[in-house]
Design an enzyme around this catalytic site. Sequence first.
Site, PDB file in Angstrom:
ATOM      1  N   ASP A  52       0.957  -1.116  -0.041  1.00 30.71           N
ATOM      2  CA  ASP A  52       0.011   0.004   0.069  1.00 30.71           C
ATOM      3  C   ASP A  52       0.847   1.325  -0.060  1.00 30.71           C
ATOM      4  O   ASP A  52       0.552   2.042  -0.677  1.00 30.71           O
ATOM      5  CB  ASP A  52      -0.847  -0.182   1.039  1.00 30.71           C
ATOM      6  CG  ASP A  52      -1.832  -1.289   1.297  1.00 30.71           C
ATOM      7  OD1 ASP A  52      -3.002  -0.967   1.087  1.00 30.71           O
ATOM      8  OD2 ASP A  52      -1.427  -2.261   1.737  1.00 30.71           O
ATOM      9  N   THR A 120      -6.766  -5.040   0.400  1.00 31.71           N
ATOM     10  CA  THR A 120      -5.504  -5.163   1.385  1.00 31.71           C
ATOM     11  C   THR A 120      -5.592  -6.385   2.103  1.00 31.71           C
ATOM     12  O   THR A 120      -5.056  -7.351   2.273  1.00 31.71           O
ATOM     13  CB  THR A 120      -5.135  -4.078   2.060  1.00 31.71           C
ATOM     14  OG1 THR A 120      -4.793  -2.890   1.266  1.00 31.71           O
ATOM     15  CG2 THR A 120      -4.014  -4.262   2.924  1.00 31.71           C
TER      16      THR A 120
HETATM   17 MG    MG Z   1      -6.441   0.434  -0.058  1.00 30.13          MG
END
Ligand code: MG
Length: 307
Positions: A52, A120
């Site tokens: 990320d 995620t």
């Molecule tokens: Mg995200």
Amino acid sequence: MATNPSLVVRLVSASVAISNRAGSIIREIMKAGDLGVVHKDKDKTDPQTEADRKAQRCIVASLAKRFPGVTVIGEEDLSQDDSLIEMKDSEEVLKVKCPDDLKDVKPGEVCIWVDPVDGTTEYTQGFLDHVTVLIGVAVNGKAVGGVIHQPYYNYQAGPGAPMGRTMWGIVGVGCFGCENKDSLGGKRVITTTRSHGTEAVQETIDAMQPDEVLRVGGAGHKVLLLLEGRASAYIFASPGCKKWDTCAPQALLNSMGGKLTDVHGNLYEYHKEVKHRNMGGVIAAARNHEFYVSRVPQSIKDQLPAA
Ligand code: MG
Ligand code: AMP
Ligand code: MG
């Protein structure tokens, strides 16, 4: 190539190349094996990984360098890092004719919403095809273009299959990079969250009387199922999604005649001052969107504020 591609066309062209680069970063980090997970909330339902962080740094720095004056809002709260800048373009995008209403857009009218890794939770759990990179382009608050990149498309297809794919769209031009195969056979297939379910989400899905429910990760991935004709609607009657989750999906759906709104049927706005949370939930469909909005129980509508 058009002699003078407009700002919106250049933004989407750059976003295709930048999302491809972000996809390689995401795959490299998984391959290296250390995801560097930190939790953004005390309940540990909102993880952040090195993928990320590094993918967002690449996307935000590349857009900022190439498009000064444009606002870029990324999901992760990070310092600027210019070490990963992607300068390539997509020749395919640069060839398109910009719709008249988007020809003269100025940088100050643009806000770009970036979700460097959507899904995620699923990335950390090995549901790799649920992961997408989302770059949404908004002009004066309206989602008009964007990219959904799926870094692990084909990852189980065996040697030789090209890894990853990028769908892009501009409202008034169309949506490209995936085929609508309509494999529904007349069934009503609802897709929804697999990790952020609530009673209200379930009650709303039940009210749709689905033939099948697909619980998968990521807003981007669920909208991909709509674009491909593998699901009829994406239903999430809860305030968890943010503007970076829905800007690109809304633009792509809109560019092929579909719609993404809150549970009341209102479009979300994406100007830079807007609240990040989509308090009114998500109802998205490639067709028959009004039907799904009409089926949301009034008691659920009363709980969720309008966009
Ligand atoms: Mg995200
Ligand atoms: P999901 O459908 O659960 O994969 O969620 C789609 C997107 O919205 C992902 O980026 C999630 O992180 C975000 N999201 C949805 N609900 C929540 C929640 N309750 N808390 C944090 N993020 C959420
Ligand atoms: Mg997300």
